[in-house]
Design a protein around this motif. Structure first.
Motif, PDB file in Angstrom:
ATOM      1  N   ASP A 109     -41.240  54.207 -29.769  1.00 48.60           N
ATOM      2  CA  ASP A 109     -40.408  55.309 -29.191  1.00 48.60           C
ATOM      3  C   ASP A 109     -38.711  54.929 -29.262  1.00 48.60           C
ATOM      4  O   ASP A 109     -38.500  53.656 -28.965  1.00 48.60           O
ATOM      5  CB  ASP A 109     -40.632  55.387 -27.545  1.00 48.60           C
ATOM      6  CG  ASP A 109     -39.923  56.614 -27.042  1.00 48.60           C
ATOM      7  OD1 ASP A 109     -40.746  57.668 -26.921  1.00 48.60           O
ATOM      8  OD2 ASP A 109     -38.783  56.408 -26.612  1.00 48.60           O
ATOM      9  N   ALA A 110     -37.875  55.832 -29.430  1.00 48.76           N
ATOM     10  CA  ALA A 110     -36.640  55.710 -29.742  1.00 48.76           C
ATOM     11  C   ALA A 110     -36.020  54.886 -28.532  1.00 48.76           C
ATOM     12  O   ALA A 110     -35.203  53.982 -28.644  1.00 48.76           O
ATOM     13  CB  ALA A 110     -35.804  56.927 -29.731  1.00 48.76           C
ATOM     14  N   ALA A 111     -36.558  55.022 -27.190  1.00 50.31           N
ATOM     15  CA  ALA A 111     -36.088  54.240 -26.124  1.00 50.31           C
ATOM     16  C   ALA A 111     -36.320  52.701 -26.077  1.00 50.31           C
ATOM     17  O   ALA A 111     -35.843  52.168 -25.446  1.00 50.31           O
ATOM     18  CB  ALA A 111     -36.439  54.840 -24.695  1.00 50.31           C
ATOM     19  N   ASP A 112     -37.502  52.541 -26.922  1.00 50.04           N
ATOM     20  CA  ASP A 112     -37.652  50.996 -26.799  1.00 50.04           C
ATOM     21  C   ASP A 112     -36.687  50.210 -27.752  1.00 50.04           C
ATOM     22  O   ASP A 112     -36.800  48.955 -27.612  1.00 50.04           O
ATOM     23  CB  ASP A 112     -38.964  50.776 -27.808  1.00 50.04           C
ATOM     24  CG  ASP A 112     -40.254  51.493 -26.777  1.00 50.04           C
ATOM     25  OD1 ASP A 112     -41.134  51.812 -27.586  1.00 50.04           O
ATOM     26  OD2 ASP A 112     -40.140  51.589 -25.439  1.00 50.04           O
ATOM     27  N   TYR A 113     -35.612  50.964 -28.310  1.00 47.71           N
ATOM     28  CA  TYR A 113     -34.821  49.872 -29.298  1.00 47.71           C
ATOM     29  C   TYR A 113     -33.539  50.062 -28.888  1.00 47.71           C
ATOM     30  O   TYR A 113     -33.094  51.036 -28.206  1.00 47.71           O
ATOM     31  CB  TYR A 113     -34.933  50.750 -30.730  1.00 47.71           C
ATOM     32  CG  TYR A 113     -36.207  50.453 -31.366  1.00 47.71           C
ATOM     33  CD1 TYR A 113     -37.142  51.545 -31.136  1.00 47.71           C
ATOM     34  CD2 TYR A 113     -36.270  49.230 -32.263  1.00 47.71           C
ATOM     35  CE1 TYR A 113     -38.589  50.963 -31.792  1.00 47.71           C
ATOM     36  CE2 TYR A 113     -37.600  49.030 -32.755  1.00 47.71           C
ATOM     37  CZ  TYR A 113     -38.598  50.265 -32.631  1.00 47.71           C
ATOM     38  OH  TYR A 113     -39.752  49.744 -33.388  1.00 47.71           O
ATOM     39  N   ASN A 114     -32.910  48.799 -28.823  1.00 46.79           N
ATOM     40  CA  ASN A 114     -31.634  48.613 -28.308  1.00 46.79           C
ATOM     41  C   ASN A 114     -30.316  48.665 -29.385  1.00 46.79           C
ATOM     42  O   ASN A 114     -29.255  49.020 -28.760  1.00 46.79           O
ATOM     43  CB  ASN A 114     -31.532  47.038 -27.739  1.00 46.79           C
ATOM     44  CG  ASN A 114     -32.744  46.553 -26.966  1.00 46.79           C
ATOM     45  OD1 ASN A 114     -33.444  46.164 -27.273  1.00 46.79           O
ATOM     46  ND2 ASN A 114     -32.732  47.222 -25.596  1.00 46.79           N
ATOM     47  N   TYR A 115     -30.755  48.330 -30.519  1.00 46.83           N
ATOM     48  CA  TYR A 115     -29.404  48.536 -31.604  1.00 46.83           C
ATOM     49  C   TYR A 115     -29.882  49.641 -32.629  1.00 46.83           C
ATOM     50  O   TYR A 115     -31.188  49.799 -33.214  1.00 46.83           O
ATOM     51  CB  TYR A 115     -29.475  47.213 -32.217  1.00 46.83           C
ATOM     52  CG  TYR A 115     -29.520  46.197 -31.087  1.00 46.83           C
ATOM     53  CD1 TYR A 115     -30.316  45.435 -30.569  1.00 46.83           C
ATOM     54  CD2 TYR A 115     -28.064  45.876 -30.558  1.00 46.83           C
ATOM     55  CE1 TYR A 115     -29.988  44.401 -29.573  1.00 46.83           C
ATOM     56  CE2 TYR A 115     -27.742  44.833 -29.669  1.00 46.83           C
ATOM     57  CZ  TYR A 115     -28.758  44.218 -29.133  1.00 46.83           C
ATOM     58  OH  TYR A 115     -28.621  43.288 -28.116  1.00 46.83           O
ATOM     59  N   TRP A 116     -28.951  50.260 -33.029  1.00 49.59           N
ATOM     60  CA  TRP A 116     -29.061  51.421 -34.088  1.00 49.59           C
ATOM     61  C   TRP A 116     -28.120  51.281 -35.113  1.00 49.59           C
ATOM     62  O   TRP A 116     -26.832  51.229 -34.858  1.00 49.59           O
ATOM     63  CB  TRP A 116     -28.742  52.837 -33.389  1.00 49.59           C
ATOM     64  CG  TRP A 116     -30.200  52.912 -32.448  1.00 49.59           C
ATOM     65  CD1 TRP A 116     -30.226  52.643 -31.061  1.00 49.59           C
ATOM     66  CD2 TRP A 116     -31.231  53.631 -32.710  1.00 49.59           C
ATOM     67  NE1 TRP A 116     -31.309  53.047 -30.543  1.00 49.59           N
ATOM     68  CE2 TRP A 116     -32.215  53.737 -31.546  1.00 49.59           C
ATOM     69  CE3 TRP A 116     -31.754  54.359 -33.834  1.00 49.59           C
ATOM     70  CZ2 TRP A 116     -33.229  54.497 -31.512  1.00 49.59           C
ATOM     71  CZ3 TRP A 116     -32.990  55.112 -33.947  1.00 49.59           C
ATOM     72  CH2 TRP A 116     -33.782  55.085 -32.526  1.00 49.59           C
ATOM     73  N   GLY A 117     -28.442  51.686 -36.255  1.00 55.55           N
ATOM     74  CA  GLY A 117     -27.411  51.957 -37.228  1.00 55.55           C
ATOM     75  C   GLY A 117     -26.890  53.148 -37.325  1.00 55.55           C
ATOM     76  O   GLY A 117     -27.248  54.124 -36.517  1.00 55.55           O
ATOM     77  N   GLN A 118     -25.870  53.682 -38.178  1.00 54.91           N
ATOM     78  CA  GLN A 118     -25.321  54.613 -38.393  1.00 54.91           C
ATOM     79  C   GLN A 118     -26.040  55.774 -38.863  1.00 54.91           C
ATOM     80  O   GLN A 118     -25.518  56.939 -38.888  1.00 54.91           O
ATOM     81  CB  GLN A 118     -23.623  54.419 -38.985  1.00 54.91           C
ATOM     82  CG  GLN A 118     -23.798  54.700 -40.319  1.00 54.91           C
ATOM     83  CD  GLN A 118     -24.739  53.405 -41.047  1.00 54.91           C
ATOM     84  OE1 GLN A 118     -25.131  52.691 -40.704  1.00 54.91           O
ATOM     85  NE2 GLN A 118     -24.501  53.827 -42.473  1.00 54.91           N
ATOM     86  N   GLY A 119     -27.138  55.635 -39.743  1.00 49.50           N
ATOM     87  CA  GLY A 119     -27.602  56.715 -40.292  1.00 49.50           C
ATOM     88  C   GLY A 119     -27.346  56.792 -41.627  1.00 49.50           C
ATOM     89  O   GLY A 119     -26.168  56.862 -42.139  1.00 49.50           O
TER      90      GLY A 119
END
Length: 126
Positions: A109-119
């Motif tokens: 789930d997206a809510a499980d992840y703390n860090y994201w790239g810009q896409g």
């Protein structure tokens, strides 16, 4: 950890494409990694995840058998190899990271992840 996704582009249906996500600023092999995607007007959806040590990934049913997630911990990079692309795969693809001690793929789930790239944009024409 900072994430930088790259490799998107415009391809035709049936083509292949590999997107990459390079990490910096953290101990990469302590992070579970994942790819999500978001098409216009739709919610962000899970695509694939891989554990901190690598090995087999887990996939959304819509991409199972066509996409492969992998990682190179020495290069601090996670990849998504996409084969037999379809127009419905068109989306912005995001990589995500979660610091974890769990050694198996466990976070979907997206809510499980703390860090994201810009896409990175992937467009598949019919």
């Amino acid at each position: 950890v900072q994430l930088q996704a790259s490799g998107g582009g415009l391809v035709e249906a049936g083509d292949s494409l590999r997107v990459s996500c390079a990490a910096s600023g953290g101990t990469f092999n302590r992070y579970a990694m994942a790819w999500f995607r978001q098409a216009p007007g739709k919610e962000r959806e899970f695509v694939a995840t891989i554990s901190r040590s690598g090995g087999n990934g887990n996939y959304a049913d819509s991409v199972k058998g066509r996409f492969t997630i992998s990682r190179d911990n020495a290069k601090k990079t996670v990849y998504l190899q996409m084969n037999s692309l379809k127009p419905e795969d068109t989306a912005v693809y995001y990589c995500a990271a979660r610091h974890t001690i769990v050694t198996a793929p466990a976070y979907f789930d997206a809510a499980d992840y703390n860090y994201w790239g810009q896409g990175t944009q992937v467009t598949v024409s019919s």
